[in-house]
Each structure stands twice: as structure tokens, then as C-alpha cells.
Design a protein around this motif. Structure first.
Motif, mmCIF file in Angstrom:
data_model
loop_
_atom_site.group_PDB
_atom_site.id
_atom_site.type_symbol
_atom_site.label_atom_id
_atom_site.label_comp_id
_atom_site.label_asym_id
_atom_site.label_seq_id
_atom_site.Cartn_x
_atom_site.Cartn_y
_atom_site.Cartn_z
ATOM 1 N N GLU A 40 0.830 -1.206 0.000
ATOM 2 C CA GLU A 40 0.000 0.000 0.000
ATOM 3 C C GLU A 40 0.867 1.261 0.000
ATOM 4 O O GLU A 40 0.630 2.195 -0.761
ATOM 5 C CB GLU A 40 -0.945 -0.005 1.198
ATOM 6 N N LYS A 41 1.889 1.283 0.876
ATOM 7 C CA LYS A 41 2.793 2.445 0.927
ATOM 8 C C LYS A 41 3.568 2.601 -0.371
ATOM 9 O O LYS A 41 3.763 3.711 -0.865
ATOM 10 C CB LYS A 41 3.771 2.331 2.096
ATOM 11 N N VAL A 42 4.018 1.496 -0.939
ATOM 12 C CA VAL A 42 4.757 1.554 -2.205
ATOM 13 C C VAL A 42 3.848 2.082 -3.308
ATOM 14 O O VAL A 42 4.270 2.905 -4.130
ATOM 15 C CB VAL A 42 5.347 0.175 -2.567
ATOM 16 N N TRP A 43 2.598 1.640 -3.344
ATOM 17 C CA TRP A 43 1.649 2.111 -4.353
ATOM 18 C C TRP A 43 1.414 3.621 -4.219
ATOM 19 O O TRP A 43 1.451 4.351 -5.209
ATOM 20 C CB TRP A 43 0.330 1.369 -4.246
ATOM 21 N N GLU A 44 1.215 4.099 -2.989
ATOM 22 C CA GLU A 44 1.011 5.531 -2.760
ATOM 23 C C GLU A 44 2.242 6.328 -3.189
ATOM 24 O O GLU A 44 2.125 7.371 -3.832
ATOM 25 C CB GLU A 44 0.726 5.797 -1.277
ATOM 26 N N TRP A 45 3.417 5.830 -2.842
ATOM 27 C CA TRP A 45 4.660 6.520 -3.200
ATOM 28 C C TRP A 45 4.847 6.543 -4.716
ATOM 29 O O TRP A 45 5.234 7.565 -5.287
ATOM 30 C CB TRP A 45 5.853 5.842 -2.520
ATOM 31 N N THR A 46 4.567 5.429 -5.362
ATOM 32 C CA THR A 46 4.721 5.344 -6.817
ATOM 33 C C THR A 46 3.793 6.332 -7.514
ATOM 34 O O THR A 46 4.204 7.028 -8.454
ATOM 35 C CB THR A 46 4.425 3.915 -7.311
ATOM 36 N N GLU A 47 2.553 6.403 -7.077
ATOM 37 C CA GLU A 47 1.610 7.359 -7.666
ATOM 38 C C GLU A 47 2.098 8.796 -7.479
ATOM 39 O O GLU A 47 2.047 9.604 -8.404
ATOM 40 C CB GLU A 47 0.220 7.196 -7.039
ATOM 41 N N ASP A 48 2.583 9.113 -6.291
ATOM 42 C CA ASP A 48 3.085 10.458 -6.022
ATOM 43 C C ASP A 48 4.324 10.754 -6.871
ATOM 44 O O ASP A 48 4.423 11.805 -7.497
ATOM 45 C CB ASP A 48 3.412 10.622 -4.543
ATOM 46 N N TYR A 49 5.262 9.819 -6.921
ATOM 47 C CA TYR A 49 6.501 10.019 -7.664
ATOM 48 C C TYR A 49 6.232 10.181 -9.158
ATOM 49 O O TYR A 49 6.814 11.023 -9.827
ATOM 50 C CB TYR A 49 7.447 8.835 -7.437
ATOM 51 N N ASN A 50 5.326 9.389 -9.696
ATOM 52 C CA ASN A 50 5.047 9.413 -11.136
ATOM 53 C C ASN A 50 4.121 10.540 -11.565
ATOM 54 O O ASN A 50 4.044 10.849 -12.757
ATOM 55 C CB ASN A 50 4.451 8.080 -11.584
ATOM 56 N N ASN A 51 3.409 11.165 -10.627
ATOM 57 C CA ASN A 51 2.461 12.209 -11.004
ATOM 58 C C ASN A 51 2.746 13.581 -10.399
ATOM 59 O O ASN A 51 2.481 14.584 -11.045
ATOM 60 C CB ASN A 51 1.045 11.794 -10.618
ATOM 61 N N ASN A 52 3.253 13.627 -9.175
ATOM 62 C CA ASN A 52 3.366 14.905 -8.477
ATOM 63 C C ASN A 52 4.792 15.358 -8.197
ATOM 64 O O ASN A 52 5.019 16.541 -7.979
ATOM 65 C CB ASN A 52 2.622 14.825 -7.137
ATOM 66 N N HIS A 53 5.725 14.449 -8.163
ATOM 67 C CA HIS A 53 7.109 14.752 -7.798
ATOM 68 C C HIS A 53 7.798 15.540 -8.925
ATOM 69 O O HIS A 53 7.782 15.107 -10.065
ATOM 70 C CB HIS A 53 7.850 13.435 -7.554
ATOM 71 N N PRO A 54 8.397 16.707 -8.634
ATOM 72 C CA PRO A 54 9.099 17.453 -9.690
ATOM 73 C C PRO A 54 10.361 16.721 -10.136
ATOM 74 O O PRO A 54 11.097 16.176 -9.319
ATOM 75 C CB PRO A 54 9.443 18.784 -9.039
#
Length: 81
Positions: A40-54
Motif C-alpha cells: 500500500e505504501k509503495v503504491w502511494e509513493w509510486t503514484e506520487d513520484y510518477n504524477n506529483n514529484h518534480p
């Protein structure tokens, strides 16, 4: 396919940088009770990294902010080619 030589991680700097981000943001930051919590944490991090992270390769913009500009450039090249 080329493999990196032992003891020379900078031959593949992009992967090493990603591994560092992942280790710092997920593996070093949390204690997991089970594999499902980790997923679950990896999924949340992946979504953030691939969509929101500069990303520096995108002019320090997130992929979500960069996409409209990139789409316009692709459309321009498709119409002019």
C-alpha cells in the motif's frame, strides 16, 4: 544490454538515484507489519513520484504539470512532419 561493472554504480546513475529515493522515502521511513501494508505504501509513493514529484529533466515540473506542454509539442511535430 549492458551491465554495470562491479563497484561502479555511476554507470547507471538514474537507477541508483531512483533506488536512493525509494530507500529513503519508503524503506527507511516506515516499519511494516506485513507485506500488504508495504504494498500500500509503495503504491502511494509510486503514484506520487510518477504524477506529483518534480523532475529536473522536466524543468523541475511534475509529470502532471509537464504533460500539457509535452502534448502540445508532440501535436506540433505531428502536424509539421
Amino acid at each position: 544490454m549492458r551491465y554495470t561493472q562491479p563497484g561502479k554504480p555511476m554507470q547507471n546513475g538514474y537507477v541508483e538515484r531512483f533506488n536512493r529515493f525509494f530507500r529513503e522515502d519508503i524503506l527507511d521511513a516506515y516499519y511494516f507489519n506485513d507485506i500488504y501494508q508495504m504494498r500500500e505504501k509503495v503504491w502511494e509513493w509510486t503514484e506520487d513520484y510518477n504524477n506529483n514529484h518534480p523532475h529536473s529533466s522536466m524543468g523541475n515540473k511534475s509529470p502532471r504539470d509537464f504533460k500539457p506542454r509535452f502534448s502540445k509539442e508532440l501535436k506540433f511535430f505531428a502536424e509539421s512532419g
